[in-house]
Scaffold this active site. Sequence first.
Site, PDB file in Angstrom:
ATOM      1  CE  LYS A   1      -7.434   2.138  -3.535  1.00 38.24           C
ATOM      2  NZ  LYS A   1      -6.118   2.408  -2.930  1.00 38.24           N
TER       3      LYS A   1
ATOM      4  CG  PHE B   1     -10.444   1.819   4.296  1.00 34.99           C
ATOM      5  CD1 PHE B   1     -10.330   1.122   3.110  1.00 34.99           C
ATOM      6  CD2 PHE B   1      -9.981   3.123   4.332  1.00 34.99           C
ATOM      7  CE1 PHE B   1      -9.774   1.693   1.980  1.00 34.99           C
ATOM      8  CE2 PHE B   1      -9.424   3.721   3.213  1.00 34.99           C
ATOM      9  CZ  PHE B   1      -9.312   3.008   2.031  1.00 34.99           C
TER      10      PHE B   1
ATOM     11  CD  GLU C   1      -8.713   6.394  -4.789  1.00 34.00           C
ATOM     12  OE1 GLU C   1      -9.642   6.859  -4.123  1.00 34.00           O
ATOM     13  OE2 GLU C   1      -7.758   5.761  -4.283  1.00 34.00           O
TER      14      GLU C   1
ATOM     15  CG  ASP D   1      -2.008   1.015   1.179  1.00 30.18           C
ATOM     16  OD1 ASP D   1      -2.242   1.572   0.086  1.00 30.18           O
ATOM     17  OD2 ASP D   1      -2.639   1.268   2.216  1.00 30.18           O
TER      18      ASP D   1
END
Length: 329
Positions: free
Chosen positions: A133, A179, A97, A18
């Site tokens: 994303k 998350f 994203e 990440d």
Amino acid sequence: MTLSALDQLKTLTTIVADTGDLQAIQQFRPLDATTNPSLITAAAQQPENRELIEDAYFQARSEGYETDLLVERTIDILTVKLGVEILKIVEGRVSTEVDAALSYDTEATISKAKELLALYKGYGIDQNRILIKIASTWEGIQAAKVLEAEGIHCNLTLLFGLHQAKACADAKVTLISPFVGRILDWYKKAEKVNSYPIEKDPGVLSVKQIYHFYKQNDVKTEVMGASFRSIEQVLGLAGCDLLTVSPNLLADLEKDFRTVTSQLTTEHAHSHQDHRCAVLTEAEFKHDLEADLMAFQLLQSGVDGFIKAREQLSTLLRQSFGLDAEIKA
């Protein structure tokens, strides 16, 4: 030889980095990598990425973009260029994203996703190595549904509740990123506690609930736990389809030598038939979201945070290339 917790975890779960930090990705050699506007902004401030930024800017300029549109195009090109560099290191996929400002606009999200894929294609990257994303708003999920039907793979992010996961299942998205850490943060503040034992960690429990729902109903969408605050949270989801972990936690896992055991399995999920799959309407989705204060607040704050990060990158680029003076002139 005793294996590290990270090496043991890799036998149970696909580990994803990440980060937009190319050196960290090179160090830990994950299968996949994920980025977001905050990570892109952080990467843009690293001196070693200066050449990428300049290349992105001059490419945007050569395409005829000017002023505000020049900055926006530069950000998109830079985002893709970082993705290309990541794909030189990892064997799998990279998540890229869409501008979070488009999170409540289905058509604009679809259009931007195709723009990003066109850039990747221009750099010779196969579409199957890209996950687009998108925030898990109703509008974002519907955009993903259209894109998936066209063979474009999506990663639905900023996901905090089962209602969002159900809608993503209905849309047949490739992957979701529930998350963990942000849910924990919210509950610690709401319930005025300093910590939870891992078996009661609300973020970990949320991902387990979603994982069980998907496996019980044979949903093909992959579950990738994200946003971790500790290696205990990461190990608490060992066995999840994928886990995307920051470099600092990957380093901690590499130095830890405890025994790692699977916490999630398809067999265990099928032994607890808790939820039946039912298609959610827009009205039902929005009702469930608004009724879940945690998910409602975190989704909006997450979108706002990513918008702010992109604005920070925009400011950085304007200052770097003297665009503010150019725009005023």
